[in-house]
Write a protein that holds these residues in place. Structure first.
Motif, short mmCIF file in Angstrom:
data_model
loop_
_atom_site.label_atom_id
_atom_site.label_comp_id
_atom_site.label_asym_id
_atom_site.label_seq_id
_atom_site.Cartn_x
_atom_site.Cartn_y
_atom_site.Cartn_z
N PRO A 18 0.81 -1.24 0.00
CA PRO A 18 0.00 0.00 0.00
C PRO A 18 0.83 1.27 0.00
CG PRO A 18 -0.02 -1.05 2.18
CD PRO A 18 0.64 -2.01 1.24
N ARG A 19 2.09 1.17 0.47
CA ARG A 19 2.93 2.36 0.51
C ARG A 19 4.38 1.94 0.73
NH1 ARG A 19 1.10 7.00 4.55
NH2 ARG A 19 1.59 5.41 6.09
N TRP A 20 5.31 2.74 0.20
CA TRP A 20 6.73 2.58 0.48
C TRP A 20 7.18 3.77 1.32
CZ3 TRP A 20 9.22 1.12 -4.93
CH2 TRP A 20 8.81 -0.18 -5.27
N THR A 21 7.88 3.47 2.41
CA THR A 21 8.39 4.50 3.30
C THR A 21 9.91 4.40 3.35
OG1 THR A 21 6.41 4.60 4.68
CG2 THR A 21 8.47 5.32 5.69
N ILE A 22 10.58 5.51 3.09
CA ILE A 22 12.05 5.55 3.08
C ILE A 22 12.52 6.09 4.43
CG2 ILE A 22 14.09 6.50 1.93
CD1 ILE A 22 11.86 7.06 -0.42
N ALA A 23 13.39 5.34 5.09
CA ALA A 23 14.02 5.82 6.31
C ALA A 23 15.12 6.79 5.90
CB ALA A 23 14.58 4.66 7.12
N LEU A 24 14.89 8.07 6.08
CA LEU A 24 15.77 9.12 5.55
C LEU A 24 16.58 9.74 6.68
CD1 LEU A 24 16.63 10.84 3.07
CD2 LEU A 24 14.77 12.41 3.67
N SER A 25 17.86 9.40 6.73
CA SER A 25 18.74 10.02 7.73
C SER A 25 19.27 11.37 7.24
CB SER A 25 19.92 9.10 8.03
OG SER A 25 20.79 9.01 6.90
N GLY A 26 19.29 11.55 5.92
CA GLY A 26 19.90 12.73 5.32
C GLY A 26 21.32 12.48 4.85
N GLY A 27 21.86 11.27 5.17
CA GLY A 27 23.20 10.92 4.73
C GLY A 27 23.22 10.47 3.27
N LEU A 28 24.41 10.10 2.81
CA LEU A 28 24.60 9.73 1.41
C LEU A 28 23.66 8.61 0.99
CD1 LEU A 28 26.22 9.56 -1.30
CD2 LEU A 28 27.72 7.94 -0.12
N LYS A 42 8.12 8.67 -11.26
CA LYS A 42 7.59 9.48 -12.36
C LYS A 42 7.38 8.66 -13.62
CE LYS A 42 9.86 13.70 -10.67
NZ LYS A 42 10.86 14.76 -10.98
N GLU A 43 8.06 7.51 -13.72
CA GLU A 43 7.99 6.71 -14.95
C GLU A 43 7.31 5.36 -14.75
OE1 GLU A 43 11.92 6.26 -16.45
OE2 GLU A 43 12.43 8.39 -16.27
N HIS A 44 7.18 4.93 -13.51
CA HIS A 44 6.62 3.61 -13.24
C HIS A 44 5.52 3.71 -12.18
CE1 HIS A 44 9.99 1.70 -15.42
NE2 HIS A 44 10.73 2.66 -14.88
N GLY A 45 4.66 2.72 -12.18
CA GLY A 45 3.56 2.70 -11.22
C GLY A 45 4.00 2.16 -9.87
N LEU A 46 4.72 2.98 -9.12
CA LEU A 46 5.17 2.57 -7.79
C LEU A 46 4.10 2.89 -6.75
CD1 LEU A 46 8.87 3.87 -7.73
CD2 LEU A 46 7.98 1.71 -8.62
N PRO A 47 4.13 2.21 -5.63
CA PRO A 47 3.24 2.59 -4.52
C PRO A 47 3.54 4.02 -4.08
CG PRO A 47 4.19 0.42 -4.14
CD PRO A 47 4.92 1.01 -5.32
N PRO A 48 2.61 4.66 -3.37
CA PRO A 48 2.88 6.02 -2.86
C PRO A 48 4.13 6.03 -1.99
CG PRO A 48 0.57 5.43 -2.58
CD PRO A 48 1.27 4.18 -3.03
N LEU A 49 4.91 7.09 -2.14
CA LEU A 49 6.16 7.23 -1.39
C LEU A 49 6.00 8.24 -0.25
CD1 LEU A 49 8.84 7.54 -4.25
CD2 LEU A 49 8.29 5.50 -2.89
N ARG A 50 6.69 7.98 0.82
CA ARG A 50 6.86 8.97 1.88
C ARG A 50 8.22 8.71 2.53
NH1 ARG A 50 4.16 7.66 7.73
NH2 ARG A 50 4.49 5.42 7.75
N ALA A 51 8.67 9.65 3.35
CA ALA A 51 9.94 9.49 4.06
C ALA A 51 9.72 9.78 5.53
CB ALA A 51 11.00 10.43 3.48
N ILE A 52 10.53 9.13 6.37
CA ILE A 52 10.52 9.39 7.81
C ILE A 52 11.95 9.64 8.26
CG2 ILE A 52 10.07 8.44 10.10
CD1 ILE A 52 7.82 6.83 9.02
#
Length: 432
Positions: A18-28, A42-52
């Motif tokens: 239902p959704r992809w969540t990226i654990a975003l530390s801000g590092g590389l 933008k080019e593929h039908g991915l699940p909704p994205l969010r970051a934490i």
């Protein structure tokens, strides 16, 4: 390596989430993962994205990172949530912070949601070395799994086959900006020492060392899966004699028929969801529990609970089951409604019972009237019914005046329903 194609292939099995969540530390690493996924969306039908972003505030520089992450997410059109966590005092601040971070992230996942972490092949090699030096077994040397359950969702590491140099080249080519954690540059911490001193020396002699170590972790993960299958077969048992008692338990006799190594393997499989597993030195506790005489109540204390031996079974107790509860009589002014017992669940009657009722607990010397058999000593009757020792003092008893009428959950005659029903306290578990 074509990173976008690799990422699409690796995450193909999670497209229905239902959704992809990226654990975003801000590092590389997490910045590259966010940029890749935002571009692919933008080019593929991915699940909704969010970051934490998890902000634990262990150092002054960390206060600026949520703002940086917000600006990056705004540029990519990805919503961001910032979680603040308290890191408890711990012998290893890095380990405590990691546990707090993973726990906070897992709690935010909805059913089926996928949490994406940006660990890469060099991280995996570092983990293998670190655990090898700590004397880890097959399970530990399997290092970080590519996926596992996390709360109501899944944790997935789609970059485990990608080297840090590849991520660095991508970030430079895309002119990405990321934050640098100043603590990563210091070699005092064990993992930083491995990263800055040991792994570069190994690569100078064996250029493919990180890939080889990561491959070894894959072999250990495969071996661990086979050990899990063996443990599941060894733990296949008939149901417990008291199906209403919601405590994890094992019959002891099947375990005694196994070699010591298979006993430990089966117990690791059984205990893994319940507690932090003991290290090698503490496994003598199992030997003591297994071989103890039954005159007392053999017990093996572990990090998050206790394994008790009673009635030919091993019982896992934790949470409320290790806490004292008031044992004084509890009056039952309205027997037609359930009665809450302090620290011990609640009880209710299957049918009306006359008299002034109260709930008490075994003190010694009680006698129970059994239809057609006269009065029986309660202690002996409980032994006959196979009631584990740890449970005998906790079973609610129904009294009218000074007479014992019933024991919770047990019928007085074959084919009858128990007069007194008991909602047993939960055996509190933490997620593992």
């Amino acid at each position: 390596m074509n990173l976008p194609d690799h990422l699409l292939k690796t995450l193909a099995g999670w497209l229905s989430a239902p959704r992809w969540t990226i654990a975003l530390s801000g590092g590389l690493d997490s910045t590259v993962l966010l940029h890749l996924l935002a571009a692919l969306a933008k080019e593929h039908g991915l699940p909704p994205l969010r970051a934490i972003h998890v902000h634990h505030g262990l150092q002054p520089a960390a206060d600026a990172w949520p703002g940086h992450c917000q600006r990056v997410c705004d540029a990519y059109g990805v919503p961001l949530e910032v979680l603040k966590v308290e890191v408890p005092a711990h012998a290893s601040p890095e380990q405590a912070a990691r546990r707090a971070r993973h726990c906070a992230l897992a709690q935010r996942l909805e059913p089926g949601e996928v949490l994406l972490l940006a660990h890469h092949r060099d991280d995996q090699a570092e983990t293998v070395l670190y655990r090898l030096l700590r004397g880890a077994g097959v399970h530990g040397l399997a290092a970080m799994p590519a996926c596992r359950r996390a709360g109501a969702g899944w944790l997935v590491r789609p970059l485990l086959a990608v080297g840090r140099a590849t991520l660095q080249a991508y970030a430079s080519n895309q002119r990405l900006h990321w934050v640098e954690d100043p603590s990563n540059a210091r070699s005092e911490a064990d993992r930083n020492y491995l990263r800055h001193q040991v792994l570069p020396a190994l690569q100078a002699r064996w250029p493919h060392a990180p890939a080889s170590l990561a491959r070894a972790a894959g072999h250990c993960a495969e071996a661990q899966a086979l050990l899990g299958d063996l443990a599941a077969a060894d733990l296949a048992q008939p149901p417990a004699a008291l199906p209403w008692l919601p405590l994890p338990s094992l019959a002891l006799a099947p375990l005694l028929g196994l070699s010591p190594a298979r006993q430990r393997n089966a117990l690791r499989h059984f205990l893994a969801p319940l507690t932090r597993l003991p290290d090698t030195e503490h496994w003598h506790g199992w030997d003591n529990l297994r071989d103890a005489r039954l005159a007392g109540e053999p017990c093996w204390r572990l990090a998050d609970g206790e394994l008790r031996r009673a009635g030919g079974r091993l019982w896992w107790l934790s949470g409320a089951w290790l806490q004292l509860w008031p044992t004084q009589p509890v009056p039952w002014p309205q027997p037609g409604t359930p009665l809450q017992l302090p620290g011990n669940g609640h009880v209710w009657l299957q049918a009306p019972v006359p008299g002034q009722l109260h709930i008490g607990y075994r003190q010694g010397g009680e006698r129970l009237r059994i239809p057609g058999r006269g009065q029986r000593d309660l202690k002996r009757w409980m032994q006959e019914q196979g009631v584990p020792v740890f449970l005998r003092g906790r079973l609610p008893l129904l009294f009218a005046g000074g007479e014992l009428l019933a024991v919770a959950q047990f019928p007085l005659a074959a084919g009858e329903n128990p007069p007194l029903c008991w909602a047993v306290p939960t055996n509190e578990q933490r997620l593992r």
